[in-house]
Structure formats: structure tokens, C-alpha cells
Write an enzyme that holds these catalytic residues in place. Structure first.
Site, PDB file in Angstrom:
ATOM      1  N   ALA A  65      55.639   1.022  58.907  1.00  0.00           N
ATOM      2  CA  ALA A  65      54.517   0.943  57.981  1.00  0.00           C
ATOM      3  C   ALA A  65      54.578   2.167  57.074  1.00  0.00           C
ATOM      4  O   ALA A  65      55.240   3.150  57.398  1.00  0.00           O
ATOM      5  CB  ALA A  65      53.213   0.945  58.770  1.00  0.00           C
ATOM      6  N   GLY A 104      56.938  -0.649  62.330  1.00  0.00           N
ATOM      7  CA  GLY A 104      56.620  -1.935  61.721  1.00  0.00           C
ATOM      8  C   GLY A 104      57.874  -2.700  61.300  1.00  0.00           C
ATOM      9  O   GLY A 104      57.857  -3.939  61.241  1.00  0.00           O
ATOM     10  N   GLU A 107      58.971  -4.380  64.339  1.00  0.00           N
ATOM     11  CA  GLU A 107      57.973  -5.419  64.632  1.00  0.00           C
ATOM     12  C   GLU A 107      58.189  -6.634  63.727  1.00  0.00           C
ATOM     13  O   GLU A 107      58.039  -7.773  64.153  1.00  0.00           O
ATOM     14  CB  GLU A 107      56.560  -4.854  64.449  1.00  0.00           C
ATOM     15  CG  GLU A 107      56.195  -3.835  65.520  1.00  0.00           C
ATOM     16  CD  GLU A 107      54.848  -3.176  65.287  1.00  0.00           C
ATOM     17  OE1 GLU A 107      54.701  -2.512  64.237  1.00  0.00           O
ATOM     18  OE2 GLU A 107      53.956  -3.328  66.129  1.00  0.00           O
ATOM     19  N   GLU A 127      56.061   4.915  66.972  1.00  0.00           N
ATOM     20  CA  GLU A 127      54.649   5.160  66.653  1.00  0.00           C
ATOM     21  C   GLU A 127      54.026   6.231  67.544  1.00  0.00           C
ATOM     22  O   GLU A 127      53.165   7.002  67.106  1.00  0.00           O
ATOM     23  CB  GLU A 127      53.842   3.860  66.769  1.00  0.00           C
ATOM     24  CG  GLU A 127      54.065   2.871  65.627  1.00  0.00           C
ATOM     25  CD  GLU A 127      55.247   1.940  65.848  1.00  0.00           C
ATOM     26  OE1 GLU A 127      56.114   2.243  66.699  1.00  0.00           O
ATOM     27  OE2 GLU A 127      55.308   0.908  65.156  1.00  0.00           O
TER      28      GLU A 127
HETATM   29  N1  3HC Z   1      56.085   5.970  55.545  1.00  0.00           N
HETATM   30  C1  3HC Z   1      56.057   6.740  54.451  1.00  0.00           C
HETATM   31  N2  3HC Z   1      57.043   7.590  54.093  1.00  0.00           N
HETATM   32  C2  3HC Z   1      58.108   7.653  54.913  1.00  0.00           C
HETATM   33  C3  3HC Z   1      58.207   6.890  56.089  1.00  0.00           C
HETATM   34  C4  3HC Z   1      57.144   6.007  56.403  1.00  0.00           C
HETATM   35  N3  3HC Z   1      57.163   5.233  57.477  1.00  0.00           N
HETATM   36  N4  3HC Z   1      59.382   7.180  56.699  1.00  0.00           N
HETATM   37  C5  3HC Z   1      59.987   8.095  55.929  1.00  0.00           C
HETATM   38  N5  3HC Z   1      59.227   8.387  54.845  1.00  0.00           N
HETATM   39  C6  3HC Z   1      59.565   9.288  53.746  1.00  0.00           C
HETATM   40  C7  3HC Z   1      59.663  10.737  54.188  1.00  0.00           C
HETATM   41  O1  3HC Z   1      58.426  11.375  54.157  1.00  0.00           O
HETATM   42  C8  3HC Z   1      60.636  11.304  53.180  1.00  0.00           C
HETATM   43  O2  3HC Z   1      59.907  11.516  52.007  1.00  0.00           O
HETATM   44  P1  3HC Z   1      60.298  12.744  51.030  1.00  0.00           P
HETATM   45  O3  3HC Z   1      61.708  12.495  50.593  1.00  0.00           O
HETATM   46  O4  3HC Z   1      59.277  12.683  49.949  1.00  0.00           O
HETATM   47  O5  3HC Z   1      60.183  13.983  51.874  1.00  0.00           O
HETATM   48  C9  3HC Z   1      61.579  10.133  52.908  1.00  0.00           C
HETATM   49  O6  3HC Z   1      60.880   8.964  53.325  1.00  0.00           O
HETATM   50  C10 3HC Z   1      62.887  10.206  53.666  1.00  0.00           C
HETATM   51  O7  3HC Z   1      62.601  10.467  55.031  1.00  0.00           O
HETATM   52  P2  3HC Z   1      63.438  11.567  55.868  1.00  0.00           P
HETATM   53  O8  3HC Z   1      63.550  12.827  55.087  1.00  0.00           O
HETATM   54  O9  3HC Z   1      62.813  11.619  57.200  1.00  0.00           O
HETATM   55  O10 3HC Z   1      64.870  10.879  55.906  1.00  0.00           O
HETATM   56  P3  3HC Z   1      65.889  10.735  57.120  1.00  0.00           P
HETATM   57  O11 3HC Z   1      67.020   9.969  56.587  1.00  0.00           O
HETATM   58  O12 3HC Z   1      66.126  12.053  57.753  1.00  0.00           O
HETATM   59  O13 3HC Z   1      65.125   9.843  58.217  1.00  0.00           O
HETATM   60  C11 3HC Z   1      63.858   7.988  59.061  1.00  0.00           C
HETATM   61  C12 3HC Z   1      64.785   8.519  57.942  1.00  0.00           C
HETATM   62  C13 3HC Z   1      64.620   7.938  60.379  1.00  0.00           C
HETATM   63  C14 3HC Z   1      63.402   6.629  58.666  1.00  0.00           C
HETATM   64  C15 3HC Z   1      62.655   8.964  59.220  1.00  0.00           C
HETATM   65  O14 3HC Z   1      62.073   9.172  57.955  1.00  0.00           O
HETATM   66  C16 3HC Z   1      61.569   8.449  60.141  1.00  0.00           C
HETATM   67  O15 3HC Z   1      61.672   8.614  61.328  1.00  0.00           O
HETATM   68  N6  3HC Z   1      60.517   7.854  59.534  1.00  0.00           N
HETATM   69  C17 3HC Z   1      59.330   7.455  60.283  1.00  0.00           C
HETATM   70  C18 3HC Z   1      59.547   6.209  61.063  1.00  0.00           C
HETATM   71  C19 3HC Z   1      58.271   5.837  61.751  1.00  0.00           C
HETATM   72  O16 3HC Z   1      57.596   6.632  62.358  1.00  0.00           O
HETATM   73  N7  3HC Z   1      57.936   4.551  61.662  1.00  0.00           N
HETATM   74  C20 3HC Z   1      56.716   4.053  62.249  1.00  0.00           C
HETATM   75  C21 3HC Z   1      55.629   4.133  61.243  1.00  0.00           C
HETATM   76  S1  3HC Z   1      54.066   3.689  61.927  1.00  0.00           S
HETATM   77  C22 3HC Z   1      54.132   2.002  62.008  1.00  0.00           C
HETATM   78  O17 3HC Z   1      55.103   1.397  61.678  1.00  0.00           O
HETATM   79  C23 3HC Z   1      52.864   1.376  62.489  1.00  0.00           C
HETATM   80  C24 3HC Z   1      53.039  -0.051  62.800  1.00  0.00           C
HETATM   81  O18 3HC Z   1      53.236  -0.231  64.172  1.00  0.00           O
HETATM   82  C25 3HC Z   1      51.842  -0.843  62.368  1.00  0.00           C
END
Ligand code: 3HC
Length: 692
Positions: A65, A104, A107, A127
């Protein structure tokens, strides 16, 4: 055909591709959700369409998400609605996944009827690391696919699995080696020609049955994660949600998951952990440094000093494949240092973290020497000798004559003036501090100390190098102790004072552990060794610590310090002798002892850290409050579910923080002088997060 700016619908004969392009990580923001929702509806209504593929452009399938949308008013369709539509689609929907298919994103893939993955794909539900549970059916669908135990492990840890393991667990149906789209298309045609029935994960039940017959499984699992999840709310919610998947019908389980998700997403822990996610990513953004700032090539490194720090620093470079020249003053010290490094690698190999053959390969990258001249060809030299200014100055002065003109010269000092060290060379623009934390081969944090004359190129190179050697860099300026240790000194002063005023070390430690630190200040002293910086000849018995050292109570290593330890154990045991010693000492110094409340311990150990952080910000030693939070979470065990000291202050309110600090200033004097920045922010009604 376009559904919107980030989702394209491509129809060819009997197939529809729903192609998502929402850089950088295809997060499932509103436009993406709407695009998928409309795309599925369109394809379902089109008689010509027999099969649908969801695929992403760029480096990854949806990585979750859009975290930035949390905390804002929800916009329909929610991810749950989108996934319901996919699940109920009468035509097969295939997820073609690559990169990091997370949260997400996974999911979404689980709501599809089939999953095809590129061999390099990693999958996970992270998450929990954001203080959340998967909130779009992940806790209900994953156990139905991989079984309850694997699902519990994946969801409570947030760890990723690779494509091979995912195939084995039933999480993907096919692995494609090179061309994901071609592989997914071929898979789609096979499904049509074989007339394969749709697999709706929501209707599966068989992998839940073993857990339904074994309710004790959940209790046992809770116990197995209790130590590593202490203080966190989300892991327990994850377990509860998976329990619901086992014991409730799918729709009811989904509603239960939603309830838990809503509770967490509006709570303070998740707010702190989401803030922290972005804080870590902010640290590398330094004003004046961009992608266009040139960097130097680092192919060879040298480390001066093969002690604990020098050895750990060496391992970081070696692990990244960079050869290191390791300099010592005597063969005995060099051999000892090399042996410790080898022992560390052997332990990693014995634990299965690396191959035995790799141990030799790593050791072969280290060249030990007794001659400083041998660092001449290194691209970076890191000095890691003990904290003595004269010695450091002498080393840098010698390095200035030995090193090439472009070599970066770094000091690993924890406290000393990097400007004064740089001034000993003819090229201070090539000098900076690289403050590794101990154990340097384990701790991710790296304070990059930008001295007055450090060039942008040298700074940019150090930031890039930090990434290469797997460190988390935070840039700070020069002052005594830089950011982390300068703030830490405040807690140390107050903790020491508290025991003189009547609190016991056990009480102070318990309050800090309950706050969320892995250990309290006194157990930490024992771990580090009380004799750090102490010399018997100079000892005057003027502090409790000195008295303990004089008694030979040096901490864990001598079997006693503030606590006692059974042989071979690291568990601190309270010692009545110490309690008496502290009482006698206080009496001798005419300090009136009294009962001290837990609340006072929190305020006196935590608020001065915040106040010092504010002073560091106002002096420009750190660029932003969140950098200080990253330092504290990574270097000092601050619980991430409280965001960091500066975020914590924002949470309790800066006006409350200031008032408490002023109260202690009136009682305890000018160690508690409030930071001017704190007063300014309170006057403006702003938070630390608002400081740009
Ligand atoms: N939402 C918004 N922005 C995100 C994001 C997300 N889910 N994931 C990454 N970004 C952004 C980062 O903030 C970063 O932004 P910036 O360049 O402005 O600083 C950019 O994307 C690139 O991210 P990274 O610098 O972390 O790049 P990497 O290549 O090192 O890593 C990644 C990529 C493995 C995808 C890492 O970003 C990550 O772990 N992201 C989060 C994944 C996550 O937690 N997903 C679950 C979200 S909650 C959810 O899905 C709820 C659902 O169950 C309803």
C-alpha cells in the site's frame, strides 16, 4: 486502452494485461487501486476476454500500500474492495510478479487465482515492521496457501521468502527465468487450453485443518516470539488475525483483520514505525549532495589499529569484497587482531551464515602489516587507534606524507575534534570522521562526521561507500561526542545522579527496560566494562564507578560490576553489597537519599536526551530531527515503536516537554537549561518534525 495515468489495459485476442506503472515501487495508491478495479470490471464484461494478467513495469511488482496515504481520509475503492473484485472475477486472473512483492502487493497476488514469478522475486508481508498487520486479507489468505505455521512466521517477522521457497510452499504456481511477461502469457494460454478451474484462495480450507485440531499451536508460537517482540503491539495482533483465519469463515476473518488493522493504523506505535521508515530513507539526503556530485573510486582500504574496532571495521570492507591492509604496531597485536577476525568468521560459518570456504576467501582479502607505509595505495584509510588526540594527530601527519593525493583519510574517533585532526594534514578536504558503533561488524549505524573543510566529493563517496558496506549512514557535524554520544552523555549523568539520590541501579534499569530499551544504563556499563577510560594510577575513588573498578568489579568480564554474574552467564543479579556501597557513598558525600518514582526516572533519563538533541539541531550539527532518531534507534537501542527521542517528544507535546525540563532546571540547575530551539518551537506551536 488507458484506465488512468498509472494503469494501462492492453487487450490482445483472448488476453488482457493490466499493466501498472507507478514508480518507484508501484505502491498501491488510490489511482492504482482504481485502475485495477476498473480494469477487472472491464475485462470481466468483455466476452472476448478469457484470461487476465496483472503485471508491473519498473523494478518491482507492487511493494505494498502507499504508506503516505495512511492517516489520511480513505479513498474508495479500498484495497480490500479491489481484491474482492479480483477474487470474485469469473475469469482467471494471474499475477505476474517480480522484484519485491510486499505487503498489499503480495495480498494482491494472493487474491489472484494464479501466481507466476520471476526467479529473482522476493515475497513477504512486512506490515509488522510498520506496526501493522496485513490489512487486505493477507492474514486470511496466506495461511490458506502456505499453512498456518509458515504464515505465522512470515507475518510476525515480516521476512521475505525467495521464489524457490515460495514455489515449494505453494505461494507461486510457476517460476520464470528470464522474460516474465512471455512466461505469464504462456502460462495463461495453458490455463485456457487445459480449462483449469479457478483457484479462489478464499475458498481453500485444507491447510487450516491441522491448526484447527491443535489450538495449542498458537500459545506455543506466542511464547516462541515473546522475547523478540517485547513491547510491540502488532505481532500479537498478527497472531490473533491468523487464529481468526483458522477459526472463522473467510468473510468473518476478513472483518476481524480489518478491525485489528484499523486499531493499529490509528495508534501511536504504527505512527512511530511509519515515521521511522521514512526517517531511515531521509538520512542519505544531504543538502548540496546530489546524484551529480562526483565520487571517488574505493577499491582498496586500509585500517590503522587491529583492536576490537579496527577488526570490526576491516570485516565490513572484506564482506563487501574490498581488500584491506591492516596496520598494527607489533606482531603480537596484529596476530591477535587477525585471530579475532578469523574466529568471528568461523562462528558465522558454524552458524550456517557463510560457507567454510568463504572464510578463507575473506581472510585472504586482509593483508596484515607493521609498516604504515603499506597503506600508500589505499583509496581510503580509517584510523581506529585508542582515543588519544596526540597519537591521532601524529598518525594523520604521517598519513599525509604516505597517502596518494585523492585518498580519503578517516578517523573512527567517538569524541575528538575532527577539525583538529584534519588540520594536521595538507588536505583537510580529504579528512572526515567515520564513527562506527561497536561491534562494528554487526551494528548498522555509521555517523559520518563532516569536518569544516571536508569536500562534497569526499562526503558523497562516504555515503556511497556506507551503502556498499551495508551501513546506515547519518551525517553529523563536529562537536564533542558528535550527535549520538553527546546525547547519551546526558542520560549517563542523570542515571548516575539518580542512584546517588536514592534509586537503585535495578530500579533505574527496570524502568528503562520497561520503556523499551534492551537493557538499562547500569547493566550496559557492566557489559561495556566499567574500566573503559579508567586507570588505577589516576583513580581517586571520587565516583561509584571508580570505587567499583578499584575493587576489581569491572563488569561482566570480571564476574561483577554493578551486578554479579554466575560463571558463563550474562544475566545480572542484584547485589546487596552494591546497594550498601552506594548508600555509604551518598552519606559520605552528604547526599540526602529519598524514594524516587519511576516517572521521575523516565523524565530524568529521557528528557535531557531530547533537550540535547534540540541543541544539536540548533547548532546545525544534525540536519534534521529524524536523523537523531535514526541514530538512537540504531545505535542506542531506543524502541522503534516510540520513533526515536525527537519523535517521542513530538508525541508527548513539546510544550509538556519544555515545562518538565524547566521544572528540573529549577530543581537541579543549569544542566537542564532548555534548548533555545525547543522554546522557539513551543512559542510557534511547532514540532521537531516541522524543523526544515
Ligand atoms: N509506500 C510509499 N512509498 C514507498 C513505499 C510504500 N509502500 N515503499 C517504498 N517507498 C518509497 C521510499 O520511501 C523511497 O522514496 P524516496 O526515493 O523518496 O526516498 C522509494 O520508494 C524507494 O524506496 P527505497 O529507498 O526503500 O528503495 P529500495 O530499493 O532500497 O527498497 C523496497 C525497495 C524493498 C520496496 C522498500 O522500499 C520497502 O521495503 N518498502 C516498504 C514495503 C512495505 O512495507 N510494504 C507494506 C506496506 S503496508 C501495506 O501494504 C498495508 C496493506 O496490508 C494494506
Amino acid at each position: 486502452m488507458t484506465t488512468n495515468t498509472v494503469v494501462r489495459l492492453e487487450k490482445e485476442n483472448n488476453l488482457v494485461l493490466i499493466r501498472i506503472n507507478n514508480p518507484p515501487v508501484n505502491a498501491l495508491g488510490h489511482a492504482v487501486r482504481q485502475g485495477i478495479y476498473d480494469g477487472i470490471a472491464d475485462a470481466a464484461d468483455d466476452d472476448q476476454v478469457k484470461v487476465i494478467i496483472i503485471i508491473c513495469e519498473g523494478r518491482t511488482f507492487c511493494a505494498g500500500a502507499d504508506i503516505k496515504e495512511f492517516g489520511k481520509p480513505p479513498q474508495s475503492p479500498g484495497l480490500g474492495e479491489v481484491l474482492e473484485r479480483i477474487d470474485a472475477c469469473p475469469k482467471p486472473v494471474i499475477a505476474a510478479i517480480h522484484g519485491t512483492t510486499l505487503g498489499g502487493g503480495l495480498e494482491t497476488a494472493l487474491a489472484c487465482h494464479f501466481r507466476v514469478a520471476l526467479a529473482s522475486t522476493k515475497m513477504g508481508l512486512p506490515e509488522v515492521k510498520l506496526g501493522l498487520i496485513p490489512g487486505a486479507g493477507g492474514t486470511q489468505r496466506l495461511p490458506r496457501v502456505v499453512g498456518v505455521k509458515t504464515a505465522l512466521e512470515m507475518i510476525t517477522s515480516g521476512k521475505q521468502v525467495n521464489a524457490t521457497d515460495a514455489l515449494e510452499a505453494g505461494l507461486v504456481d510457476k517460476i520464470v527465468n528470464e522474460d516474465l511477461e512471455a512466461g505469464a502469457r504462456a502460462f495463461a494460454q495453458a490455463i485456457i487450453s487445459e480449462d483449469r478451474p479457478l483457484i479462489q484462495v478464499s475458498r481453500l480450507d485444507d491447510k487450516l485443518l491441522p491448526a484447527r485440531d491443535n489450538p495449542g499451536l498458537f500459545e506455543a508460537f506466542r511464547q516462541s516470539i515473546a522475547a523478540r517482540t517485547r513491547g510491540f503491539e502488532a505481532p500479537e495482533a498478527c497472531v490473533k488475525a491468523v487464529e481468526a483465519a483458522v477459526n472463522m469463515p473467510f468473510e468473518q476473518g476478513l472483518a476481524f483483520e480489518q478491525g485489528l488493522f484499523r486499531e493499529l493504523v490509528t495508534g501511536t506505535q504504527s505512527a512511530a514505525q511509519r515515521y521511522y521508515f521514512f526517517a531511515e530513507r531521509q538520512t542519505a539526503k544531504i543538502p548540496g549532495i546530489s546524484k551529480d556530485t562526483g565520487t571517488l573510486d574505493i577499491r582498496k582500504a586500509a585500517v590503522i589499529g587491529a583492536g576490537t574496532m579496527g577488526g570490526g571495521i576491516t570485516m565490513n570492507f572484506v564482506n563487501a569484497g574490498i581488500p584491506v591492509t591492516l596496520v598494527e604496531t607489533t606482531q603480537e597485536f596484529l596476530d591477535r587482531g587477525l585471530n579475532v577476525i578469523r574466529k568471528n568468521y568461523d562462528i558465522s560459518a558454524a552458524r550456517g551464515k557463510m560457507k567454510t570456504a568463504d572464510v578463507e576467501q575473506c581472510m585472504a582479502l586482509i593483508t596484515g602489516t607493521l609498516s604504515m607505509e603499506d597503506v600508500a595505495r589505499a583509496d581510503i584509510v580509517i584510523e581506529a587507534v585508542y582515543e588519544n588526540m596526540d597519537l591521532k594527530k601524529e598518525i594523520f601527519s604521517r598519513l599525509d606524507h604516505i597517502c596518494g593525493p585523492e585518498t580519503i583519510m578517516a578517523t573512527n574517533t567517538s569524541y575528538l575534534d575532527v577539525n583538529a585532526i584534519a588540520a594536521k594534514t595538507s588536505r583537510p578536504e580529504h579528512v572526515l570522521g567515520l564513527h562506527f558503533f561497536s561491534p562494528a561488524n554487526v551494528m548498522r549505524l555509521l555517523e559520518i562526521v563532516r569536518a569544516e573543510k571536508t569536500s562534497q566529493k569526499v562526503l558523497a563517496t562516504s555515503l556511497a561507500l556506507a551503502k556498499k558496506i551495508n551501513k546506515l549512514p547519518v551525517v553529523v557535524g563536529v562537536c564533542y561526542g558528535f550527535a549520538g554520544n553527546r546525547m547519551f552523555a546526558q542520560r549517563k549523568r542523570e542515571a548516575d545522579a539518580l542512584v546517588l539520590e536514592g534509586a537503585l541501579p535495578t530500579q533505574v534499569d527496570k524502568v528503562m527496560v520497561d520503556f523499551g530499551f534492551p537493557m538499562g544504563p547500569f547493566a550496559l556499563y557492566d557489559l561495556i566494562g566499567l574500566d573503559l577510560g579508567w586507570r588505577r594510577e589516576a583513580s581517586t575513588g571520587s565516583t561509584i564507578k571508580e570505587r567499583l573498578c578499584e575493587m576489581g568489579r569491572l563488569g561482566q568480564k570480571s564476574g561483577s560490576g554493578y551486578y554479579t554474574y554466575k560463571p558463563g552467564s550474562r544475566t545480572p543479579i542484584a547485589d546487596p553489597e552494591i546497594e550498601q556501597l552506594i548508600k555509604d557513598f551518598a552519606q559520605e558525600k552528604h547526599i540526602h537519599q529519598r524514594e524516587i518514582s519511576d516517572q521521575e526516572i523516565i523524565e530524568r533519563c529521557i528528557y535531557p536526551i531530547i533537550n540535547e538533541g534540540a541543541k544539536i539541531l540548533e547548532e546545525g550539527i544534525a540536519a534534521r530531527a529524524s536523523d537523531l532518531d535514526v541514530i538512537w534507534v540504531n545505535g542506542y537501542g531506543w524502541p522503534v515503536y516510540r520513533g526515536g527521542p525527537m519523535f517521542y517528544a513530538d508525541t508527548i507535546g513539546l510544550d509538556n516537554t519544555l515545562e518538565t525540563i524547566k521544572g528540573y532546571q529549577a530543581r537541579l540547575g543549569n544542566d537542564w537549561q532548555p534548548a533555545a530551539l525547543l522554546e522557539k518551537l513551543v512559542a510557534r506551536g511547532q514540532r521537531f518534525q516541522d524543523v526544515e
